[in-house]
Design an enzyme around this catalytic site. Structure first.
Site, mmCIF file in Angstrom:
data_model
loop_
_atom_site.group_PDB
_atom_site.id
_atom_site.type_symbol
_atom_site.label_atom_id
_atom_site.label_comp_id
_atom_site.label_asym_id
_atom_site.label_seq_id
_atom_site.Cartn_x
_atom_site.Cartn_y
_atom_site.Cartn_z
ATOM 1 N N GLN A 98 59.605 12.242 44.100
ATOM 2 C CA GLN A 98 58.476 13.011 44.951
ATOM 3 C C GLN A 98 58.720 14.240 45.345
ATOM 4 O O GLN A 98 57.692 14.988 45.397
ATOM 5 C CB GLN A 98 58.189 12.222 46.094
ATOM 6 C CG GLN A 98 56.797 12.130 46.567
ATOM 7 C CD GLN A 98 56.405 11.189 47.818
ATOM 8 O OE1 GLN A 98 57.260 11.406 48.736
ATOM 9 N NE2 GLN A 98 55.621 10.193 47.435
ATOM 10 N N GLU B 24 49.134 48.252 44.688
ATOM 11 C CA GLU B 24 47.515 48.384 44.490
ATOM 12 C C GLU B 24 47.235 47.667 45.835
ATOM 13 O O GLU B 24 46.172 47.012 45.962
ATOM 14 C CB GLU B 24 46.994 47.828 43.170
ATOM 15 C CG GLU B 24 47.531 48.643 42.103
ATOM 16 C CD GLU B 24 46.725 48.584 40.830
ATOM 17 O OE1 GLU B 24 45.499 48.170 41.010
ATOM 18 O OE2 GLU B 24 47.092 48.888 39.839
ATOM 19 N N GLY B 25 47.659 47.972 47.012
ATOM 20 C CA GLY B 25 47.250 47.349 48.107
ATOM 21 C C GLY B 25 48.125 46.351 48.593
ATOM 22 O O GLY B 25 48.084 45.198 47.990
ATOM 23 N N ARG C 187 42.424 45.851 42.089
ATOM 24 C CA ARG C 187 42.800 44.501 42.728
ATOM 25 C C ARG C 187 42.658 43.172 42.110
ATOM 26 O O ARG C 187 43.804 42.478 41.988
ATOM 27 C CB ARG C 187 42.095 44.582 44.053
ATOM 28 C CG ARG C 187 42.631 45.307 45.146
ATOM 29 C CD ARG C 187 42.105 45.003 46.458
ATOM 30 N NE ARG C 187 40.906 45.017 46.795
ATOM 31 C CZ ARG C 187 40.046 46.138 47.319
ATOM 32 N NH1 ARG C 187 40.879 47.195 47.677
ATOM 33 N NH2 ARG C 187 39.006 46.086 47.796
ATOM 34 N N PHE D 216 47.056 56.205 37.019
ATOM 35 C CA PHE D 216 46.375 56.641 38.274
ATOM 36 C C PHE D 216 47.252 56.989 39.291
ATOM 37 O O PHE D 216 48.179 56.419 39.911
ATOM 38 C CB PHE D 216 45.401 55.227 38.519
ATOM 39 C CG PHE D 216 44.590 55.597 39.642
ATOM 40 C CD1 PHE D 216 43.267 56.016 39.103
ATOM 41 C CD2 PHE D 216 44.576 55.183 40.865
ATOM 42 C CE1 PHE D 216 42.176 56.119 39.905
ATOM 43 C CE2 PHE D 216 43.592 55.194 41.807
ATOM 44 C CZ PHE D 216 42.264 56.018 41.355
ATOM 45 N N SER E 237 49.316 57.062 45.155
ATOM 46 C CA SER E 237 50.435 57.059 46.272
ATOM 47 C C SER E 237 51.239 58.191 46.438
ATOM 48 O O SER E 237 51.466 58.936 45.576
ATOM 49 C CB SER E 237 51.167 55.825 46.005
ATOM 50 O OG SER E 237 50.554 54.482 46.046
ATOM 51 N N ARG F 82 64.616 17.763 32.285
ATOM 52 C CA ARG F 82 65.850 17.480 33.221
ATOM 53 C C ARG F 82 65.898 16.217 33.778
ATOM 54 O O ARG F 82 64.976 15.648 34.661
ATOM 55 C CB ARG F 82 65.738 18.456 34.086
ATOM 56 C CG ARG F 82 66.833 18.649 35.287
ATOM 57 C CD ARG F 82 68.272 19.002 34.616
ATOM 58 N NE ARG F 82 69.305 18.913 35.710
ATOM 59 C CZ ARG F 82 70.569 19.246 35.294
ATOM 60 N NH1 ARG F 82 71.036 19.784 34.038
ATOM 61 N NH2 ARG F 82 71.540 19.310 36.175
#
Lengths: 380, 323, 249
Positions: free
Chosen positions: A279, A363-364, A243, A123, A126, A268
């Protein structure tokens, strides 16, 4: 409201997941390192029906809904966004563009092989001077009676070299500005088309991106999509679906990195215990999970609107904006959780981080998505 | 409980697993007050037959090879079932292997018996008959209750210690009075197994990592593998360096395997590698770095120099295997 | 030639197996069910043969003994190419009951060849194929690693403990296959997934079958113990432990 996937949707999700985990994973690092185009994967995914997922079976597509497309894009992107961008461009830009707006002859000639994946599409919107601003096209398609004569340059074209079919957006009537733009189906091997060098990208390195130069390229009139001057509208409507493809891709990049981070944090050890007991790590994972789930719901919502023939442009802009930002954040934090391991290629998260960056741009850009969303806020 | 075992032999020689089976059968018969009978096909030497008596077999039923040359599941099952009836056995036992898996379920049907494979110990109770076996590929144990008077069971490999229980052993010729239909198939080619063991199928795998320092040093691993009848594997860096072929690469991006026994030699145990081996039943790690993560996953570990440890280990295994 | 592939439905092989608090049955919430991997390979090979040009195989069907919740998994077998599926609607307690129900389907539907996986990934019984063969009084072959079909015969490779035999046999018979028979199981195509809906999945009512064994209780294995360190000067100790403690040598 129903949040349950159908059995078929689950099976499609599983099929995409199996393909990614069984096949894409095997050579993804090598293709990334050496920018190798995934020809065999494109072929295999075409055989499975992923290249024309939403195309009507009468045009050789798989006839899936958009939810299924989101699911498949997410699963492929968890492992390899270079492959999923090829899938996305072919499905939501090229196939959709021709199926929604093309003539019966165009569908017969181009859509069928595209949906079968025998042809791949690109497409071309741009330009060197115009990325996000599509209203001004420097590439011209001069009306010569029975054909158009195309001149100009297009930039950042995914599938630029591997595509056989281009959908080209070009200016025919400059005085009419965006209302003078046309969308043309162009044979990639037409005389007068030359390619710029393969772009050496930060991420998505296995997809081939080129600039494409047109010098007096003849395109038959019957290859115009829609009425004269419909090109800009066609591009904008097609990009709404595009999009959503990229939103799902970003979602997959984020959830791929998240899943790896969860796994790593269970294995790990630091300070005498698995790191998810800390935490600082656990809360980070909680935040990742929540942001990803938000993105998933935004994608599903936009897909649902599209499947129910309701306007989904703003919904897909929100999905893309949120998922792209989430992908960037989640992948960065996933690298952080992996520590030094995250910074080496074997653990995949650094690659996902490089891939995530592009989802904020193509794409934006995220800024353009915010523009679309904010205009909508104030349009009522 | 009278017990019948199928004592299969390889070219006239009883393997360790048959002696384990005899020992187990003796314990089972003893627990319930009964004796052990063995069905032996073909014609092994008398000295081999005597061995069975040493491990608790009181009677041997010697029968010609059923079905002629080709192994026929149906014919073997018919022989076994008929021997079970002739000996009044209420329990028919097999050691695990391709023959028992082919025959035991058929015997169970013929005798209308309950069937359990993968038995790992004596029954928990006799009345009702409850016995433990491993399920979900070793992830759990299940207790099976058998309600039929006759039981057919396969003893899991390596689950019972060989024990001598010498008894007087008589040998009887046994010719079952059954009509076995013609095999109806033809073995057109036989290939005796030689050469390398396929990595995914291997029970024992010997794997090397960067700690081997060079591809030229692989000989000590090959010798260890040879002594164990093991397949060879390696970690990712080794394959990347080209020290070993990529087909041997075990790990998340390579092959995922689940052998009974996995030797990780000079492998630090990156998570990627662990992903490919974590289903192994027993992992042995040999590494010079005591902090290597592989020790978190291993059942047995040796911190030391591979080049000194491995040859001694190989010798010890060879010695054991020759016993 | 009509082929019937028997499939059991098992928890995904990566599943952490948990049991209900009374330890009498498996905790099934959250489990992802799949086709038993060996049965899936059997199906893959059967389909490969059926799809060859001029294949003598005219039909490949699957059968499952179990309740309705297995239907989505059976759908996958249809999605990858099976022509039809049967499900006998009963929760069978053991291999004997399963084989008994299967024998009825084979007889009624006139199959020539039955293929099963050598081991089901749940209870690891690997008994159903042979029991079925005995009930049908058919020839059977186990540990099959290669399989092809000709007009009225099949050629198979059988892996015995120390040798591989090539065998020419004639249906009807039962094959119990092992790994190696096919490469990877198939990933269903999207078209296959959509097409599965319109293929027949027949629910059959069970015939009376008596079971002879049942699982009455489960137990979790002991948690992974700490690594036992062995003196590098004394690898013999390792050999001793592998032999007598771990029972793997």
């Amino acid at each position: 409201m129903n949040f349950e996937l159908t059995e078929e949707q689950k099976m499609i999700q599983q099929a995409a997941r199996d393909y990614a985990n069984r096949e894409l994973i095997l050579d993804v690092l090598e293709r990334d390192a050496n920018s190798i185009y995934p020809a065999k994967h494109v072929k295999a995914l075409a055989d499975l029906g992923f290249m024309g997922m939403m195309v009507d079976p009468k045009y050789d597509g798989s006839g899936m809904d958009t939810i299924s497309y989101v699911l498949a894009m997410e699963e492929l992107s968890k492992v390899d966004a270079s492959v999923s961008v090829i899938v996305s461009v072919n499905n939501s830009l090229v196939c959709y563009g021709i199926e929604a707006f093309g003539t019966e002859e165009q569908k017969e000639k181009y859509l069928k092989p595209l949906a079968r994946g025998e042809m791949i599409g690109a497409f071309l919107l741009s330009e060197p001077e115009a990325g996000s601003d599509a209203t001004s096209q420097h590439t011209t398609a001069e009306d010569m009676g029975d054909h158009y004569l195309v001149n100009g340059t297009k930039n950042w074209i995914t599938n630029g070299n591997s595509a056989s079919v281009y959908i080209l957006i070009a200016q025919t009537h400059p005085e009419l500005k965006h209302k003078g733009i046309n969308a043309l189906i162009v044979d990639r091997h037409s005389p007068g088309i030359t390619l710029g060098p393969h772009e050496d990208k930060m991420g998505m390195r296995s997809s081939d991106t080129h600039s494409v130069m047109f010098t007096d390229v003849k395109v038959p009139k019957e290859n115009r999509i829609g009425a004269d001057g419909f090109g800009f509208k066609m591009a904008m409507m097609t990009l709404e679906g595009g999009r959503l493809g990229i939103a799902s891709q970003a979602l997959g990049i984020a959830s791929g990195a998240y899943e790896r981070a969860v796994k790593y944090s269970k294995e790990r050890k630091a300070f005498g215990t698995e790191i998810f007991h800390h935490q600082s790590v656990a809360f980070k994972l909680a935040e990742m999970y929540t942001r990803i789930e938000c993105g998933r719901l935004l994608c599903f919502h936009a897909a649902w609107l599209k499947d129910n023939h309701q306007p989904f442009g703003v919904a897909s802009a929100m999905a893309k904006y949120h998922c792209a930002e989430t992908a960037m954040w989640v992948t960065t934090e996933a690298v952080q959780i992996h520590g030094g391991y995250g910074y080496v290629k074997e653990y995949h998260v650094e690659r996902l981080m490089r891939e995530a960056k592009l989802t904020q741009i193509y794409e934006g850009t995220s800024e353009i998505q915010k523009l679309i969303i904010s205009r909508d806020i104030f349009s009522h | 409980m009278s017990v019948l075992i199928y004592a299969n032999h390889d070219a006239g020689k009883f393997s360790k697993s048959v002696l384990e089976l005899a020992s187990y059968a003796f314990a089972l018969a003893n627990q319930t007050g009964g004796q052990v009978t063995a069905l032996v096909t073909g014609n092994p030497a008398g000295s081999e037959l005597d061995k069975l008596g040493k491990y608790g077999v009181a009677k041997i039923l010697l029968t010609p090879e059923p079905g002629g040359r080709a192994f026929d599941n149906r014919a073997y099952a018919a022989f076994m079932a008929s021997a079970a009836q002739a000996s009044g056995a209420s329990c028919v036992l097999f050691s695990d292997g391709s023959i028992s898996r082919a025959v035991a379920p058929r015997v169970a049907v013929r005798l209308q018996a309950g069937y359990v494979a993968g038995v790992i110990g004596l029954p928990d109770s006799i009345e009702p008959f409850k016995i433990r076996r491993s399920v979900f590929t070793g992830k759990a144990y299940g207790f099976v209750e058998i309600t039929s008077p006759v039981k057919v069971m396969i003893l899991a490999r390596n689950s019972w210690q060989i024990a001598e229980n010498p008894v007087t052993c008589t040998v009887e010729n046994f010719v079952p009075e059954i009509a076995v239909p013609a095999a109806g198939f033809e073995v057109v080619k036989v290939e005796e197994q030689t050469g390398a063991i396929r990595l995914q199928d291997a029970e024992v795998v010997v794997s090397g990592g960067r700690g081997l320092k060079s591809g030229d040093n692989w000989k000590i691993l090959e010798e260890l593998a040879g002594s164990l009848g093991a397949a060879m594997a390696c970690s990712r860096p080794v394959a990347d360096e080209g020290w070993r072929p990529h087909q041997e690469h075990v790990g998340q991006t390579g092959k995922v395997i689940a052998p009974n026994l996995y030797f990780a030699c000079g492998i630090s145990g990156a998570i990627q590698h662990i992903g490919g081996i974590s289903s192994s039943r027993v992992i042995v790690a040999i590494n010079k770095d005591p902090e290597a993560p592989i020790f978190q996953f291993a059942r047995y570990g040796i911190v030391g120099d591979l080049f000194q440890v491995l040859p001694v280990l190989t010798q010890a295994i060879k010695k054991l295997k020759s016993e | 030639m009509k082929i019937l592939v028997c499939m059991s439905v098992v928890p995904d092989t990566t599943t952490q197996i948990r049991f209900k608090p009374d330890m009498n049955s498996m905790e099934t919430t959250g489990i992802q069910w799949i086709i038993n991997p060996w049965d899936e390979l059997a199906l893959t090979r059967a389909l490969e043969i059926r799809e060859q040009p001029d294949s003598v195989v005219t039909q490949v069907s699957v059968v499952h003994i179990g309740l309705k919740d297995a239907d989505p998994v059976i759908q996958k077998a249809l999605a990858v190419g099976a022509d039809s599926a049967y499900r006998v609607n009963v929760a069978a307690a053991g291999a004997m009951e399963v084989a008994c129900q299967l024998s009825e389907v084979v007889k009624k539907e006139h199959f020539d060849l039955v293929i099963t996986g050598h081991d089901s990934a749940d209870y690891n019984g690997s008994a159903v194929g042979e029991m079925l063969a005995e009930l049908l009084d058919w020839t059977s072959f186990s540990s099959i690693s290669s399989f092809s079909a000709a007009r009225d015969s099949i050629t198979i490779e059988r892996e015995m403990d120390s040798r591989t035999e090539t065998i020419i046999a004639h249906p009807p018979c039962v094959l119990t296959i092992q790994k190696g028979i096919a490469k990877d199981p198939r990933i269903p195509s999207l078209r296959g997934i959509m097409g599965a809906r319109s293929k027949p999945l027949l629910q059959l009512e069970p015939i009376p079958c008596t079971g002879t064994s049942a699982y009455v209780k489960f137990e979790n294995p002991a948690p992974r113990s700490k690594c036992r360190m062995i003196d590098p000067a004394n690898p013999e100790e390792l050999v001793e432990l592998l032999r007598n403690e771990a029972n793997v040598l």
